[in-house]
Design a protein around this motif. Structure first.
Motif, short mmCIF file in Angstrom:
data_model
loop_
_atom_site.label_atom_id
_atom_site.label_comp_id
_atom_site.label_asym_id
_atom_site.label_seq_id
_atom_site.Cartn_x
_atom_site.Cartn_y
_atom_site.Cartn_z
N ASP A 119 16.11 36.61 73.19
CA ASP A 119 16.38 37.92 73.68
C ASP A 119 17.75 38.25 73.93
OD1 ASP A 119 15.27 40.22 74.81
OD2 ASP A 119 15.47 39.57 76.84
N PHE A 120 18.81 37.04 73.24
CA PHE A 120 20.14 37.49 73.40
C PHE A 120 20.50 38.23 72.28
CE2 PHE A 120 19.59 33.78 76.27
CZ PHE A 120 20.37 33.95 77.07
N ILE A 139 30.73 21.81 66.81
CA ILE A 139 31.16 23.15 67.17
C ILE A 139 31.58 23.54 68.64
CG2 ILE A 139 30.09 25.63 66.75
CD1 ILE A 139 29.53 23.87 64.29
N LEU A 140 32.78 24.12 68.62
CA LEU A 140 33.31 24.44 69.89
C LEU A 140 33.43 25.89 69.98
CD1 LEU A 140 34.12 23.10 72.62
CD2 LEU A 140 36.39 23.16 71.83
N LEU A 141 32.69 26.44 70.82
CA LEU A 141 32.91 28.09 71.08
C LEU A 141 33.96 28.13 72.29
CD1 LEU A 141 29.07 28.86 71.04
CD2 LEU A 141 30.92 28.84 69.29
N MET A 168 27.20 32.17 75.66
CA MET A 168 25.84 32.07 75.67
C MET A 168 25.43 32.93 74.46
SD MET A 168 23.83 30.06 77.40
CE MET A 168 22.22 30.86 77.57
N THR A 169 25.87 34.35 74.35
CA THR A 169 25.35 35.13 73.26
C THR A 169 25.58 34.28 72.06
OG1 THR A 169 25.80 37.14 74.83
CG2 THR A 169 25.53 37.52 72.33
N VAL A 170 26.69 33.93 71.63
CA VAL A 170 26.94 33.29 70.41
C VAL A 170 26.13 32.10 70.00
CG1 VAL A 170 28.72 32.25 68.87
CG2 VAL A 170 29.14 34.34 70.21
N ALA A 171 26.24 31.23 70.94
CA ALA A 171 25.39 29.81 70.90
C ALA A 171 23.96 29.91 70.84
CB ALA A 171 25.73 28.95 72.13
N GLU A 172 23.27 30.86 71.79
CA GLU A 172 21.86 31.13 71.53
C GLU A 172 21.49 32.03 70.30
OE1 GLU A 172 18.56 30.73 73.98
OE2 GLU A 172 20.08 29.05 73.49
N LEU A 177 27.35 21.17 70.09
CA LEU A 177 27.43 22.62 70.27
C LEU A 177 27.58 23.08 71.69
CD1 LEU A 177 25.28 25.42 68.31
CD2 LEU A 177 26.94 25.77 70.04
N MET A 178 29.10 23.16 71.83
CA MET A 178 29.47 23.36 73.45
C MET A 178 30.45 24.84 73.35
SD MET A 178 30.30 19.66 74.98
CE MET A 178 30.70 18.19 74.12
N GLY A 179 30.12 25.25 74.62
CA GLY A 179 30.95 26.37 74.92
C GLY A 179 32.02 25.95 76.00
#
Length: 1300
Positions: A297-298, A325-327, A336-340, A374-376
């Motif tokens: 749903d993102f 991966i580091l956002l 959240m939008t990019v990771a999900e 994969l972290m933000g």
């Protein structure tokens, strides 16, 4: 228990839409507490920078204005108390609702509400989603206001009266470099640019005066759900907040709406839609059916707008290859939008490693994790990327979301058909009015155009470019614009104009938000279908390569690590060439291994949901006959299901299947929770702690279904393996990272951090063991096959993939526990430190550096000068290579060179032997300071010395390499030296050195030339001048002075007129020499030796061959020819880059020339004509003369069909051309040339019958000769014809000077 799987869980409650409602904020009773996590972070930061941690004050940072500091937030209330299958984790929820702790504002600061989401990954990999609406509420407690006033005065006293100093110092604090937008920069909702702090005229930012200012503090409303219904939760929370700020109280008390969403709204069943009611408008949500892509749903459209299609595809590739991966963004929701978004595109695969889309400041040490993640990382406004010190960057993909840019790791393969994929995705985005480059949507509405000028002004205000008067004008303009309905919101990627929450601070959002939501859902599913279609195309036949080796689940789980589950070599050989760089690396990942594990386990238990959907799609593709099975093309097939997938969602959202019970009055105490505008009321716990008695039709229905499921599960538990045991096996079977999917958010004591680091150390060692074992098994050839390890041949591509993966592992080991990071490659940085120290010692001692074993002899008894073994020398070789521009590149080149020289373990041991240096560079918990693990690690690397790698030579093909050549004459004969002028030309797989004159009476020379690759041939000759113009050469040795590889080119023949076959030049075939010392180590497990050069024993005249009596039989000769042809056919079936040398297969010891020579030797009459040795070429010349005479007399034309005459003419032309060449290649050399040219021009099968029919044959061959047996000749013709399918290209060293 996994809530990520649809409909799983126990009891009726897992079917509830939401599990918890929580409120986080300031606890007025405990007052202002410094954030302990911030203090812990500062402790860690001090430790990382080598300062004494005790000197930092626990959270009390007087450098910053108190309005900029972080204070401890608390979970003020949560309902219900606990849910059995999803326990409430208070610390994690508090930390993720307010990653920066409490944030204070005054009336002068912007206070727009904002929205973000988070997720918690549990140890079994299941996920819980949180949705948070943060707003500002006035502080009414006089104690808090007084405390803030006191703190401000203390801060003010510490500093100069000028307020500018305080704001500049705050930005320099290390804590601030992590700060997210909840600090000065308020997080905006998606689609907004971050709003910057507004400085009121004449007052400094961060000033507070209790008498004049109103103090506000952040408060968060949070909904925790088992599935990511982001739009629905966002709208529900935003309506709750609106009810508090509206001038009229809501229709019902807020408890009614919260009770309703917690206990009376069910999860929509798969494939259905649901409507439930919030305070003002109804909310819709839908859930995909069993055959569709899982719920996401993102907004993917927003992710594409934030990064652009090209960047997103590159990021997607990095995630597939399990890089780090580091956002990086100021906005939590963007993280959240990019990771999900990116993880939902992985279908049918799933990210298997650490996944923390919002990394709280206190967990920043987790960036040290030497595993894929994969972290933000929330950034602070104005933080410079270059100042962001990351522990490791060698394999890092850094995504700066706010600046729409991405930094990729080096050595990065492209996704197959990348250009076509980007084009298809761009077309989908354009259909929805979005730009493929990212940024603003295309074709703005008139309202947007009118709003643009105003928006620029708003931006100017935020950038501090407007003075007092202009500000007043702007505010009037904004008020007018609002009345006129022109949006003047912040500019940014308005992927979703008018989305609910955008105008939360102002007027009401559009009712229901249905159109926007539908558009988002349709765009999401179409973009995901495009990616899913790529995997369906790439892995259409994957099932054919899955190896089902176990009979039952238990034995499979027990032996999982030893099992060969997927036939990688065959799978890759079946793929189009352009796909290979990507696929060879992808099939080595954990996510692919898990996918194959799930496939194998599906024979014993229910299919994993993603696998079920994917297999269903493959089945459908086969039914519709998308392509013939096994036919691999790199052609691009567009996705054909876009419209139908969007229609399915549209139908569900337009025609609602279920409506939940409306919110209703509860049995509440009168007078409590009175409505007070602007303040969220204290909720009555009694009515929210438990749900209604079961009068709900869904609860009953799902409870029955659940009981049925439970019974089935108990039954299968008895039959199968205990679930805990299975999970334990699976955890162990899949390597590192499984139990570390998300760091523990609750307990962050140094002891827990140490334990986490210990897990990393163990994981790195295990990974090293697996990787070295795999590299050995793949490389060891026949022995490995006999041990049951699958295919013998490892392709160069696979080898390259494994070596790249080893380089990555070494970089991760070297960056674990670094004290201070220097440069992008931790390994190269350590080597440079070592080099500097050693060179300093060398200068002091004024003697060469002692580096382990001083010298390394190439081969016993061969007078080749010694080559020094030196770590520093190998570094200098790499430093002299101008082609390599980066530190990561140099480190990888050095690893490859050391591996090729079989010195990797020895060099690293020497590097780590300088313990003082290791202690200076690494913390106590670092892998390199764990003695036992370090020893085991070096031992695993030592095992790689058992096989030969050419991973340096084959990759750095353009560098200039120094070579040394030594010519070794046969000493016992006097003519060791010749008076003529000798010359040499060295050839390899990548080229040749050109002809080089050898100085007279010198047997050794060095020369520099571009990398020749593996050496194949040496041409050696002289000009026949002077008195001693005969030269008996034993062999030639050539050594690559960088890699130390030494090749021996045996000769054992004369070069001179009137001696041997009269040759003045010879083409010698090389073999790699095994260095002494390696022979013992390699005896058990060597790769098969390369082809040898024909030695003196074979290249002798027919008469002496028969005199020795060691003649091969007819059957042996036929077998040898078959084998030689077979080797050439195999050569052409390999990928072009991996074929090796064709010259060896033609002219080497078991080559085609040698085999055909034996054929012509067979039963040759051994009488000496004129007392001279007779060579095969003598027969060829006589046959040519005979054929030419017969041709002139017409014998052939009369009795033979036309083609035979033509063949005869061609044969004679070739023989005469070889005889008339200016080169003095001798009789054997000429025969070799004839065979090679005949093979190249597909003439050998025509020439053989011609020679067999030649009248001369009965005079020169005995009755039983193979050449006189018609059946044998026709069989041989058939064998040689198989070479017609291939284009044989001859090395220039063989055909130089031939005019044909």
């Amino acid at each position: 228990m996994s809530v990520s799987a649809p409909g799983s869980g126990s009891g009726s409650a897992p079917c509830r839409f939401a599990h918890y409602f929580a409120i986080c904020g300031l606890d007025a009773e405990t007052g202002l507490e410094p954030d302990e996590l911030a203090a812990l972070y500062q402790w860690l930061e001090a430790d990382r920078q080598g300062r004494s941690p005790d000197t930092t004050n626990a959270g009390e940072n007087f450098e910053q204005s108190p309005l900029k500091r972080t204070f401890k937030s608390k979970v003020l209330a949560h309902f219900p108390e606990n849910v059995e299958w999803n326990p409430f984790d208070q610390d994690a929820v508090n930390m993720l609702c307010m990653p920066k702790g409490l944030s204070f504002r005054t009336q002068a600061d912007p206070r727009e509400p904002c929205f973000h989401s988070f997720l918690i990954t549990r140890e079994d990999g299941s996920r819980t989603y949180g949705f948070v609406h943060t707003f500002y509420e006035e502080v009414t407690s006089p104690q808090i206001c007084a405390a803030m006033q006191t703190l401000y005065q203390m801060h003010h006293a510490e500093h100069t009266p000028s307020g500018s100093a305080s704001s500049s110092s705050s930005s320099s604090s290390s804590m601030d470099s992590l700060a997210s937008s909840l600090d000065e920069a308020e997080v905006s909702s998606p689609g907004r640019g971050p709003a910057r702090g507004v400085s009121p005229c004449g007052r400094c930012s961060g000033a507070y005066d209790a008498t004049r200012d109103t103090l506000y503090v952040s408060k968060a409303l949070c909904l925790i759900t088992p599935m990511p219904f982001m739009h629905a939760c966002r709208r529900f929370l935003s309506q709750l907040h609106r009810a508090v700020t509206a001038s009229q109280p809501p229709p019902l008390p807020l408890e009614s709406y919260i009770h309703n969403v917690l206990y009376e709204v069910p999860l929509p069943p798969p494939g259905r839609s649901l409507k439930f009611h919030s305070v003002y408008e109804p909310i819709r949500c839908q859930r995909p059916g069993p055959g569709e892509l899982p719920l996401a749903d993102f907004s993917l459209g927003e992710a594409f707008q934030l990064l652009g299609v090209e960047n997103l595809v590159q990021l997607f590739t990095c995630v597939l290859l399990e890089m780090q991966i580091l956002l990086y963004s100021q906005d939590y929701q963007r993280l959240m939008t990019v990771a999900e978004g990116i993880t939902t595109l992985l279908f049918p695969f799933q990210w298997q490693h650490v996944y923390v889309p919002i990394l709280p400041a206190s967990l920043r040490h987790f960036l040290d994790a030497p595993v894929p993640y994969l972290m933000g990382l929330p950034s602070k406004e104005g933080t410079d990327r270059s100042k962001l010190e990351l522990p490791q960057e060698a394999n890092l993909c850094f995504v700066d979301i706010d600046n729409h840019c991405i930094e990729l790791p080096e050595d990065f393969p492209q996704f197959p058909n990348k250009a076509e994929l980007i084009q298809e995705l761009s077309d989908v985005l354009l259909c929805f009015g979005l730009s493929p480059e990212g940024g603003a949507p295309l074709g703005p509405t008139p309202g947007h155009l009118r709003g643009r000028v105003l928006r620029d002004l708003v931006d100017d205000r935020k950038n501090g470019n407007l003075g007092g008067e202009a500000l007043a004008v702007l505010e009037r303009l904004q008020a007018l614009a609002t009345r006129a309905g022109v949006t003047a919101g912040p500019a940014g990627p308005p992927a979703s104009p008018g989305k609910d929450g955008e105008s939360e601070a102002g007027g009401r959002p559009p009712a229901g938000g249905g159109e926007e939501e539908l558009r988002d859902a349709k765009l999401n599913v179409q973009l995901r279908e495009v990616f899913a279609n790529r995997f369906v195309a790439m892995f259409a036949d994957y099932e054919a390569f899955v190896i089902q080796s176990a009979h039952d689940l238990e034995s499979w789980l027990t032996n999982r690590e030893q099992m060969h589950n997927f036939d990688k070599a065959s799978f890759l050989s079946d793929q189009p060439e352009p796909y290979l760089p990507f696929l060879s690396r992808f099939i080595e990942t954990q996510m692919f291994a898990t996918f194959i594990d799930n496939k194998i386990m599906s024979q014993w238990e229910e299919k994993e949901p993603l696998l079920r959907v994917f297999d269903g799609r493959l089945e459908k593709a086969r039914l519709y006959g998308a392509r013939a099975p096994g036919l691999r093309t790199s052609g691009y097939q567009r996705c054909v299901t876009l419209r139908e997938s969007a229609q399915a969602i549209e139908q569900r959202l337009m025609k609602i299947d279920h409506t939940a019970i409306h919110p209703h009055l509860l049995d509440m105490k009168i007078g409590q929770g009175k409505y007070q505008r602007g303040f969220f009321p204290k909720l009555q716990a009694e009515v929210l702690l438990s749900g209604p008695t079961n009068n709900n039709r869904w609860s009953n229905r799902t409870a029955t279904a659940q009981r049925r499921k439970d019974r089935h599960r108990q039954h299968s538990d008895h039959l199968g393996l205990d679930n805990d045991l299975k999970e334990k096996y699976m955890q162990e079977a899949r390597s590192l990272g499984k139990s570390l999917r998300q760091p523990k958010l609750s307990d962050l004591s140094p002891a827990v951090i140490a334990q986490t680091n210990w897990k990393f150390v163990e994981g790195l060692l295990k990974e090293c063991r697996m990787k070295t074992k795999r590299m050995l098994v793949e490389k060891m050839g026949k022995e490995a096959v006999e041990l049951g390890h699958g295919e013998a041949n490892i392709t160069g591509l696979e080898e390259n993939t494994l070596i790249a993966s080893l380089c990555d592992l070494l970089e991760r080991i070297w960056s674990h526990g670094l004290q201070v990071k220097q440069g992008k490659s931790a390994l190269w940085s350590h080597l440079l430190h070592y080099q500097a120290r050693e060179e300093k010692l060398e200068l002091q001692a004024e003697s060469p550096v002692s580096n382990g074993p001083e010298r390394r002899k190439s081969e016993t008894g061969v007078p080749m000068p010694f080559l020094r073994v030196s770590l520093i020398q190998d570094m200098r070789h790499i430093q002299n290579m101008s082609e390599i521009k980066t530190e990561v590149g140099r480190a990888r080149a050095w690893i490859r060179l050391s591996l090729e020289k079989k010195l990797l373990s020895q060099h690293l041991k020497q590097l780590l032997s300088n313990q003082a240096l290791t202690k200076k560079l690494y913390k106590r918990y670092a892998f390199l300071r764990c003695e036992d693990e370090k020893e085991q690690f070096l031992f695993h690397l030592l095992s790689l010395n058992a096989v030969d790698y050419f991973c340096f030579t084959s990759v750095f093909t353009t560098i200039v390499i120094p070579y040394r050549a030594v010519i070794i004459p046969i000493k016992k004969l006097s003519n060791a030296m010749t008076t003529s002028n000798p010359w040499i030309c060295v050839s390899g797989e990548l080229g040749d050195s050109g002809v080089m004159q050898i100085p007279k009476n010198v047997l050794e020379m060095t020369f520099d030339c571009q990398n020749l690759g593996k050496l194949t041939t040496v041409q050696l000759g002289h000009d026949n001048s002077g008195l001693l113009a005969k030269w008996l050469v034993d062999c030639v040795m050539v050594r690559n002075e960088i890699t130390g590889h030494t090749y021996k080119f045996p000769c054992g023949r004369w070069l001179g007129k009137g001696v041997d076959d009269g040759s003045l030049e010879r083409v010698l075939i090389g073999e790699l020499v095994v260095p002494v010392g390696d022979e013992e180590a390699g005896k058990q497990c060597r790769t098969p030796p390369m082809q040898r050069s024909p030695t003196q024993a074979r290249r002798i005249s027919i008469t002496s061959l028969s005199a020795r009596g060691a003649k091969p039989t007819g059957a042996q000769i036929q077998e040898a020819i078959g084998e030689a042809v077979n080797n050439i056919v195999k050569h052409f079936h390999k990928p072009e880059k991996e074929r090796g040398s064709l010259t060896i297969l033609l002219c080497g010891e078991n080559g085609l020339v040698c085999a055909l020579e034996q054929f012509f030797h067979h039963s040759f009459k051994s009488a000496r004509l004129f007392q001279k040795n007779v060579f095969v070429w003598d027969f060829v010349e006589k046959a040519t003369a005979c054929l030419e005479t017969a041709d002139q007399m017409g014998d052939l034309q009369g009795g033979a069909p036309e083609p035979l005459g033509l063949t005869c003419e061609t044969f004679c032309r070739y023989v005469n051309a070889i005889n008339s060449t200016s080169r003095n290649i001798g009789k054997d050399g000429k025969f070799q040339l004839l065979v090679c040219l005949g093979a190249r021009d597909r003439l050998l099968p025509q020439w053989l019958p011609l020679l067999a029919e030649c009248p001369l044959i009965s005079r020169m061959y005995e009755e039983g000769a193979l050449l006189r047996d018609r059946t044998t000749v026709s069989t041989l013709v058939g064998v040689l014809q198989t070479l017609h399918d291939f284009n044989i290209t001859l090395e220039s060293s063989l055909i130089k000077g031939i005019q044909l």
